[in-house]
Motif scaffolding. Structure first.
Motif, PDB file in Angstrom:
ATOM      1  N   SER A   1       0.810  -1.198   0.000  1.00  0.00           N
ATOM      2  CA  SER A   1       0.000   0.000   0.000  1.00  0.00           C
ATOM      3  C   SER A   1       0.853   1.263   0.000  1.00  0.00           C
ATOM      4  O   SER A   1       0.511   2.238  -0.608  1.00  0.00           O
ATOM      5  CB  SER A   1      -0.955   0.001   1.185  1.00  0.00           C
ATOM      6  N   ASN A   2       1.990   1.234   0.708  1.00  0.00           N
ATOM      7  CA  ASN A   2       2.871   2.389   0.704  1.00  0.00           C
ATOM      8  C   ASN A   2       3.853   2.217  -0.442  1.00  0.00           C
ATOM      9  O   ASN A   2       4.792   1.454  -0.359  1.00  0.00           O
ATOM     10  CB  ASN A   2       3.610   2.495   2.037  1.00  0.00           C
ATOM     11  N   ASN A   3       3.655   2.929  -1.537  1.00  0.00           N
ATOM     12  CA  ASN A   3       4.468   2.699  -2.722  1.00  0.00           C
ATOM     13  C   ASN A   3       5.578   3.717  -2.911  1.00  0.00           C
ATOM     14  O   ASN A   3       6.225   3.722  -3.921  1.00  0.00           O
ATOM     15  CB  ASN A   3       3.577   2.664  -3.964  1.00  0.00           C
ATOM     16  N   ARG A   4       5.802   4.609  -1.952  1.00  0.00           N
ATOM     17  CA  ARG A   4       6.839   5.608  -2.130  1.00  0.00           C
ATOM     18  C   ARG A   4       7.913   5.544  -1.067  1.00  0.00           C
ATOM     19  O   ARG A   4       9.080   5.572  -1.351  1.00  0.00           O
ATOM     20  CB  ARG A   4       6.245   6.997  -2.143  1.00  0.00           C
ATOM     21  N   GLY A   5       7.542   5.508   0.161  1.00  0.00           N
ATOM     22  CA  GLY A   5       8.572   5.552   1.185  1.00  0.00           C
ATOM     23  C   GLY A   5       8.016   5.312   2.559  1.00  0.00           C
ATOM     24  O   GLY A   5       6.885   4.873   2.713  1.00  0.00           O
ATOM     25  N   ILE A   6       8.815   5.642   3.538  1.00  0.00           N
ATOM     26  CA  ILE A   6       8.452   5.324   4.907  1.00  0.00           C
ATOM     27  C   ILE A   6       8.413   6.559   5.784  1.00  0.00           C
ATOM     28  O   ILE A   6       8.503   6.474   6.987  1.00  0.00           O
ATOM     29  CB  ILE A   6       9.430   4.287   5.490  1.00  0.00           C
ATOM     30  N   SER A   7       8.253   7.740   5.206  1.00  0.00           N
ATOM     31  CA  SER A   7       8.311   8.969   5.986  1.00  0.00           C
ATOM     32  C   SER A   7       7.184   9.078   6.998  1.00  0.00           C
ATOM     33  O   SER A   7       7.234   9.921   7.883  1.00  0.00           O
ATOM     34  CB  SER A   7       8.321  10.193   5.074  1.00  0.00           C
ATOM     35  N   GLY A   8       6.183   8.221   6.912  1.00  0.00           N
ATOM     36  CA  GLY A   8       5.123   8.232   7.907  1.00  0.00           C
ATOM     37  C   GLY A   8       5.555   7.668   9.241  1.00  0.00           C
ATOM     38  O   GLY A   8       4.895   7.858  10.246  1.00  0.00           O
ATOM     39  N   GLN A   9       6.682   6.975   9.288  1.00  0.00           N
ATOM     40  CA  GLN A   9       7.163   6.420  10.547  1.00  0.00           C
ATOM     41  C   GLN A   9       7.859   7.511  11.348  1.00  0.00           C
ATOM     42  O   GLN A   9       8.638   8.287  10.821  1.00  0.00           O
ATOM     43  CB  GLN A   9       8.102   5.245  10.276  1.00  0.00           C
ATOM     44  N   ILE A  15      14.207  12.423  11.807  1.00  0.00           N
ATOM     45  CA  ILE A  15      15.477  12.621  11.107  1.00  0.00           C
ATOM     46  C   ILE A  15      15.320  13.644   9.993  1.00  0.00           C
ATOM     47  O   ILE A  15      16.168  14.503   9.800  1.00  0.00           O
ATOM     48  CB  ILE A  15      16.008  11.275  10.560  1.00  0.00           C
ATOM     49  N   LEU A  16      14.208  13.598   9.269  1.00  0.00           N
ATOM     50  CA  LEU A  16      13.995  14.546   8.176  1.00  0.00           C
ATOM     51  C   LEU A  16      13.821  15.967   8.693  1.00  0.00           C
ATOM     52  O   LEU A  16      14.137  16.923   8.005  1.00  0.00           O
ATOM     53  CB  LEU A  16      12.774  14.142   7.347  1.00  0.00           C
ATOM     54  N   ALA A  17      13.325  16.123   9.915  1.00  0.00           N
ATOM     55  CA  ALA A  17      13.060  17.448  10.467  1.00  0.00           C
ATOM     56  C   ALA A  17      14.302  18.099  11.063  1.00  0.00           C
ATOM     57  O   ALA A  17      14.316  19.298  11.301  1.00  0.00           O
ATOM     58  CB  ALA A  17      11.976  17.352  11.535  1.00  0.00           C
ATOM     59  N   ASN A  18      15.350  17.335  11.310  1.00  0.00           N
ATOM     60  CA  ASN A  18      16.548  17.848  11.972  1.00  0.00           C
ATOM     61  C   ASN A  18      17.783  17.625  11.117  1.00  0.00           C
ATOM     62  O   ASN A  18      17.923  16.602  10.490  1.00  0.00           O
ATOM     63  CB  ASN A  18      16.743  17.137  13.316  1.00  0.00           C
ATOM     64  N   ARG A  19      18.665  18.600  11.148  1.00  0.00           N
ATOM     65  CA  ARG A  19      19.889  18.480  10.367  1.00  0.00           C
ATOM     66  C   ARG A  19      20.856  17.460  10.971  1.00  0.00           C
ATOM     67  O   ARG A  19      21.484  16.692  10.269  1.00  0.00           O
ATOM     68  CB  ARG A  19      20.566  19.842  10.265  1.00  0.00           C
ATOM     69  N   SER A  32      21.753   1.457  11.229  1.00  0.00           N
ATOM     70  CA  SER A  32      22.148   1.509   9.815  1.00  0.00           C
ATOM     71  C   SER A  32      20.920   1.490   8.919  1.00  0.00           C
ATOM     72  O   SER A  32      20.849   2.237   7.930  1.00  0.00           O
ATOM     73  CB  SER A  32      23.062   0.339   9.475  1.00  0.00           C
ATOM     74  N   PHE A  33      19.945   0.669   9.243  1.00  0.00           N
ATOM     75  CA  PHE A  33      18.700   0.623   8.476  1.00  0.00           C
ATOM     76  C   PHE A  33      18.024   1.993   8.490  1.00  0.00           C
ATOM     77  O   PHE A  33      17.602   2.504   7.450  1.00  0.00           O
ATOM     78  CB  PHE A  33      17.761  -0.438   9.076  1.00  0.00           C
ATOM     79  N   GLY A  34      17.957   2.609   9.656  1.00  0.00           N
ATOM     80  CA  GLY A  34      17.341   3.933   9.777  1.00  0.00           C
ATOM     81  C   GLY A  34      18.080   4.994   8.989  1.00  0.00           C
ATOM     82  O   GLY A  34      17.472   5.878   8.380  1.00  0.00           O
ATOM     83  N   ALA A  35      19.406   4.909   8.980  1.00  0.00           N
ATOM     84  CA  ALA A  35      20.195   5.878   8.225  1.00  0.00           C
ATOM     85  C   ALA A  35      19.922   5.770   6.729  1.00  0.00           C
ATOM     86  O   ALA A  35      19.745   6.779   6.033  1.00  0.00           O
ATOM     87  CB  ALA A  35      21.680   5.675   8.501  1.00  0.00           C
ATOM     88  N   VAL A  36      19.866   4.539   6.225  1.00  0.00           N
ATOM     89  CA  VAL A  36      19.581   4.338   4.797  1.00  0.00           C
ATOM     90  C   VAL A  36      18.140   4.757   4.476  1.00  0.00           C
ATOM     91  O   VAL A  36      17.890   5.397   3.461  1.00  0.00           O
ATOM     92  CB  VAL A  36      19.851   2.877   4.379  1.00  0.00           C
ATOM     93  N   ALA A  37      17.195   4.416   5.357  1.00  0.00           N
ATOM     94  CA  ALA A  37      15.793   4.793   5.138  1.00  0.00           C
ATOM     95  C   ALA A  37      15.651   6.310   5.085  1.00  0.00           C
ATOM     96  O   ALA A  37      14.997   6.858   4.185  1.00  0.00           O
ATOM     97  CB  ALA A  37      14.915   4.215   6.244  1.00  0.00           C
ATOM     98  N   ALA A  38      16.272   6.995   6.030  1.00  0.00           N
ATOM     99  CA  ALA A  38      16.204   8.463   6.042  1.00  0.00           C
ATOM    100  C   ALA A  38      16.896   9.042   4.812  1.00  0.00           C
ATOM    101  O   ALA A  38      16.400   9.992   4.197  1.00  0.00           O
ATOM    102  CB  ALA A  38      16.839   9.001   7.317  1.00  0.00           C
ATOM    103  N   GLY A  39      18.033   8.470   4.434  1.00  0.00           N
ATOM    104  CA  GLY A  39      18.732   8.945   3.245  1.00  0.00           C
ATOM    105  C   GLY A  39      17.895   8.812   1.988  1.00  0.00           C
ATOM    106  O   GLY A  39      17.866   9.701   1.141  1.00  0.00           O
ATOM    107  N   GLY A  40      17.193   7.694   1.866  1.00  0.00           N
ATOM    108  CA  GLY A  40      16.307   7.509   0.714  1.00  0.00           C
ATOM    109  C   GLY A  40      15.174   8.517   0.697  1.00  0.00           C
ATOM    110  O   GLY A  40      14.838   9.084  -0.346  1.00  0.00           O
ATOM    111  N   GLU A  41      14.581   8.756   1.848  1.00  0.00           N
ATOM    112  CA  GLU A  41      13.497   9.744   1.930  1.00  0.00           C
ATOM    113  C   GLU A  41      13.999  11.144   1.590  1.00  0.00           C
ATOM    114  O   GLU A  41      13.327  11.905   0.900  1.00  0.00           O
ATOM    115  CB  GLU A  41      12.871   9.731   3.318  1.00  0.00           C
TER     116      GLU A  41
END
Length: 102
Positions: A1-9, A15-19, A32-41
């Motif tokens: 159902s989520n076909n773009r990313g995981i920014s809803g988590q 991470i996206l809100a802070n530098r 490491s998983f979180g770092a890659v997920a945030a990088g993709g977003e």
């Protein structure tokens, strides 16, 4: 159902809100998983940005980041094209890329 990313988590939103983000977490907690997920977003959200994930050796990069990137690309339909020689994932056929370096 989520076909773009995981920014809803919530962790990725934070991470996206802070530098700068620090994670106080033990071994095998998903840093490491979180770092890659945030990088993709970030790469999908901000046109023209390049994201770099680093580790001490190429083997460490592959072990910690590359598999996560390939999994997230497939699972969330990022549309990325992997380059296995350069360890880069070009997203949606244009500028945003995630690069993995030692």
């Amino acid at each position: 159902s989520n076909n773009r990313g995981i920014s809803g988590q919530s962790g990725v939103r934070s991470i996206l809100a802070n530098r700068n983000v620090a994670a106080k977490a033990g071994r095998q907690s998903g840093k490491s998983f979180g770092a890659v997920a945030a990088g993709g977003e970030i790469a999908l959200t901000y046109p023209g940005v390049n994201v770099l994930c680093m580790a001490s050796t190429r083997e460490a990069v592959k072990a910690m980041h590359w598999g996560n990137a390939l999994d997230l690309n497939k699972r969330y339909g990022w549309g990325g094209t992997p380059n296995y020689s350069d360890l880069t994932l070009t997203l949606r056929g244009h500028t945003p890329r995630i690069g993995f370096e030692e």
